[in-house]
Design a protein around this motif. Sequence first.
Motif, PDB file in Angstrom:
ATOM      1  N   SER A  76     -21.469  15.601  44.825  1.00  0.00           N
ATOM      2  CA  SER A  76     -22.220  15.554  43.581  1.00  0.00           C
ATOM      3  C   SER A  76     -21.536  14.571  42.636  1.00  0.00           C
ATOM      4  CB  SER A  76     -22.268  16.946  42.958  1.00  0.00           C
ATOM      5  OG  SER A  76     -22.685  16.876  41.625  1.00  0.00           O
ATOM      6  N   GLY A  77     -22.329  13.704  42.030  1.00  0.00           N
ATOM      7  CA  GLY A  77     -21.777  12.759  41.058  1.00  0.00           C
ATOM      8  C   GLY A  77     -21.151  13.470  39.871  1.00  0.00           C
ATOM      9  N   GLU A  78     -21.751  14.592  39.498  1.00  0.00           N
ATOM     10  CA  GLU A  78     -21.212  15.367  38.373  1.00  0.00           C
ATOM     11  C   GLU A  78     -19.859  15.963  38.728  1.00  0.00           C
ATOM     12  OE1 GLU A  78     -22.552  19.379  36.139  1.00  0.00           O
ATOM     13  OE2 GLU A  78     -24.102  17.840  36.313  1.00  0.00           O
ATOM     14  N   ASP A  79     -19.732  16.508  39.944  1.00  0.00           N
ATOM     15  CA  ASP A  79     -18.448  17.059  40.382  1.00  0.00           C
ATOM     16  C   ASP A  79     -17.385  15.972  40.442  1.00  0.00           C
ATOM     17  OD1 ASP A  79     -19.581  19.553  40.627  1.00  0.00           O
ATOM     18  OD2 ASP A  79     -19.834  19.429  42.813  1.00  0.00           O
ATOM     19  N   PHE A  80     -17.751  14.800  40.941  1.00  0.00           N
ATOM     20  CA  PHE A  80     -16.828  13.678  41.031  1.00  0.00           C
ATOM     21  C   PHE A  80     -16.354  13.263  39.641  1.00  0.00           C
ATOM     22  CE2 PHE A  80     -16.000   9.077  41.305  1.00  0.00           C
ATOM     23  CZ  PHE A  80     -14.974   9.102  42.238  1.00  0.00           C
ATOM     24  N   ALA A  81     -17.277  13.173  38.698  1.00  0.00           N
ATOM     25  CA  ALA A  81     -16.927  12.794  37.330  1.00  0.00           C
ATOM     26  C   ALA A  81     -16.034  13.852  36.683  1.00  0.00           C
ATOM     27  CB  ALA A  81     -18.191  12.593  36.506  1.00  0.00           C
ATOM     28  N   ASP A  82     -16.322  15.115  36.926  1.00  0.00           N
ATOM     29  CA  ASP A  82     -15.491  16.188  36.371  1.00  0.00           C
ATOM     30  C   ASP A  82     -14.059  16.096  36.885  1.00  0.00           C
ATOM     31  OD1 ASP A  82     -17.576  17.229  34.904  1.00  0.00           O
ATOM     32  OD2 ASP A  82     -18.082  18.789  36.389  1.00  0.00           O
ATOM     33  N   LYS A  83     -13.891  15.822  38.173  1.00  0.00           N
ATOM     34  CA  LYS A  83     -12.549  15.696  38.754  1.00  0.00           C
ATOM     35  C   LYS A  83     -11.815  14.490  38.179  1.00  0.00           C
ATOM     36  CE  LYS A  83     -12.290  19.099  41.654  1.00  0.00           C
ATOM     37  NZ  LYS A  83     -11.272  20.123  41.585  1.00  0.00           N
ATOM     38  N   MET A  84     -12.549  13.382  37.984  1.00  0.00           N
ATOM     39  CA  MET A  84     -11.911  12.192  37.403  1.00  0.00           C
ATOM     40  C   MET A  84     -11.434  12.466  35.979  1.00  0.00           C
ATOM     41  SD  MET A  84     -14.140   8.939  38.696  1.00  0.00           S
ATOM     42  CE  MET A  84     -13.322   7.874  37.558  1.00  0.00           C
ATOM     43  N   ILE A  85     -12.246  13.145  35.204  1.00  0.00           N
ATOM     44  CA  ILE A  85     -11.862  13.471  33.825  1.00  0.00           C
ATOM     45  C   ILE A  85     -10.679  14.439  33.822  1.00  0.00           C
ATOM     46  CG2 ILE A  85     -12.641  14.673  31.738  1.00  0.00           C
ATOM     47  CD1 ILE A  85     -15.427  13.456  32.294  1.00  0.00           C
ATOM     48  N   GLU A  86     -10.683  15.393  34.730  1.00  0.00           N
ATOM     49  CA  GLU A  86      -9.592  16.343  34.826  1.00  0.00           C
ATOM     50  C   GLU A  86      -8.277  15.636  35.159  1.00  0.00           C
ATOM     51  OE1 GLU A  86      -8.369  19.864  37.914  1.00  0.00           O
ATOM     52  OE2 GLU A  86     -10.466  19.738  37.314  1.00  0.00           O
ATOM     53  N   LYS A  87      -8.304  14.722  36.127  1.00  0.00           N
ATOM     54  CA  LYS A  87      -7.087  13.975  36.496  1.00  0.00           C
ATOM     55  C   LYS A  87      -6.619  13.089  35.349  1.00  0.00           C
ATOM     56  CE  LYS A  87      -6.301  15.239  40.737  1.00  0.00           C
ATOM     57  NZ  LYS A  87      -5.093  15.876  41.147  1.00  0.00           N
ATOM     58  N   PHE A  88      -7.553  12.478  34.650  1.00  0.00           N
ATOM     59  CA  PHE A  88      -7.208  11.629  33.511  1.00  0.00           C
ATOM     60  C   PHE A  88      -6.554  12.457  32.412  1.00  0.00           C
ATOM     61  CE2 PHE A  88      -8.312   9.490  29.486  1.00  0.00           C
ATOM     62  CZ  PHE A  88      -7.617   8.305  29.693  1.00  0.00           C
ATOM     63  N   ALA A  89      -7.076  13.648  32.169  1.00  0.00           N
ATOM     64  CA  ALA A  89      -6.519  14.533  31.142  1.00  0.00           C
ATOM     65  C   ALA A  89      -5.099  14.974  31.538  1.00  0.00           C
ATOM     66  CB  ALA A  89      -7.402  15.751  30.945  1.00  0.00           C
ATOM     67  N   GLN A  90      -4.848  15.158  32.827  1.00  0.00           N
ATOM     68  CA  GLN A  90      -3.512  15.555  33.280  1.00  0.00           C
ATOM     69  C   GLN A  90      -2.515  14.431  33.070  1.00  0.00           C
ATOM     70  OE1 GLN A  90      -3.967  16.754  37.360  1.00  0.00           O
ATOM     71  NE2 GLN A  90      -4.777  18.774  36.826  1.00  0.00           N
ATOM     72  N   THR A  91      -2.949  13.176  33.238  1.00  0.00           N
ATOM     73  CA  THR A  91      -2.025  12.056  33.041  1.00  0.00           C
ATOM     74  C   THR A  91      -1.684  11.879  31.568  1.00  0.00           C
ATOM     75  OG1 THR A  91      -3.832  10.457  32.930  1.00  0.00           O
ATOM     76  CG2 THR A  91      -2.833  10.826  35.087  1.00  0.00           C
ATOM     77  N   LEU A  92      -2.587  12.284  30.675  1.00  0.00           N
ATOM     78  CA  LEU A  92      -2.314  12.167  29.248  1.00  0.00           C
ATOM     79  C   LEU A  92      -1.419  13.283  28.745  1.00  0.00           C
ATOM     80  CD1 LEU A  92      -5.813  11.174  27.830  1.00  0.00           C
ATOM     81  CD2 LEU A  92      -3.850   9.701  28.263  1.00  0.00           C
ATOM     82  N   ALA A  93      -1.421  14.403  29.418  1.00  0.00           N
ATOM     83  CA  ALA A  93      -0.634  15.564  28.959  1.00  0.00           C
ATOM     84  C   ALA A  93       0.832  15.404  29.224  1.00  0.00           C
ATOM     85  CB  ALA A  93      -1.140  16.836  29.617  1.00  0.00           C
TER      86      ALA A  93
END
Length: 93
Positions: A76-93
Motif C-alpha cells: 500500500s502506498g499509504e503504508d509505505f509513506a507512513d513507514k518513511m515518515i516514521e523512519k524520518f521522525a526517528q532520525t530527527l529524534a
Amino acid sequence: MRIEAYSQIQQLYNASKPTANKSVSNGAAFRDKLQISSAGRDMQVAKAAVANSPDVREDKVAALKRELANGTYNVSGEDFADKMIEKFAQTLA
C-alpha cells in the motif's frame, strides 16, 4: 560550625565499624556463594532462547518470496509513506 564535638563524633563512627571475625572453626575455609534470584534465572533462560533463535525468520521470508514470484505482493502506498515518515521522525529524534 562546632569543631570541639569532632572527637565525640569520630568515636561514634569508629564504634560502628565492623570488625573482622578472626575465629575459624576447625580450620575450614570460607567460600563465597552466589545466589541468583528467580528473575535472574528467568533472564538467563530468555537470553539463551534469544541467542539460540535464528536471525532470519524463514517462514516470513519464504512467504514474501512466494508472493513476489507469483506477482501477488502488494504494498500500500499509504503504508509505505507512513513507514518513511516514521523512519524520518526517528532520525530527527
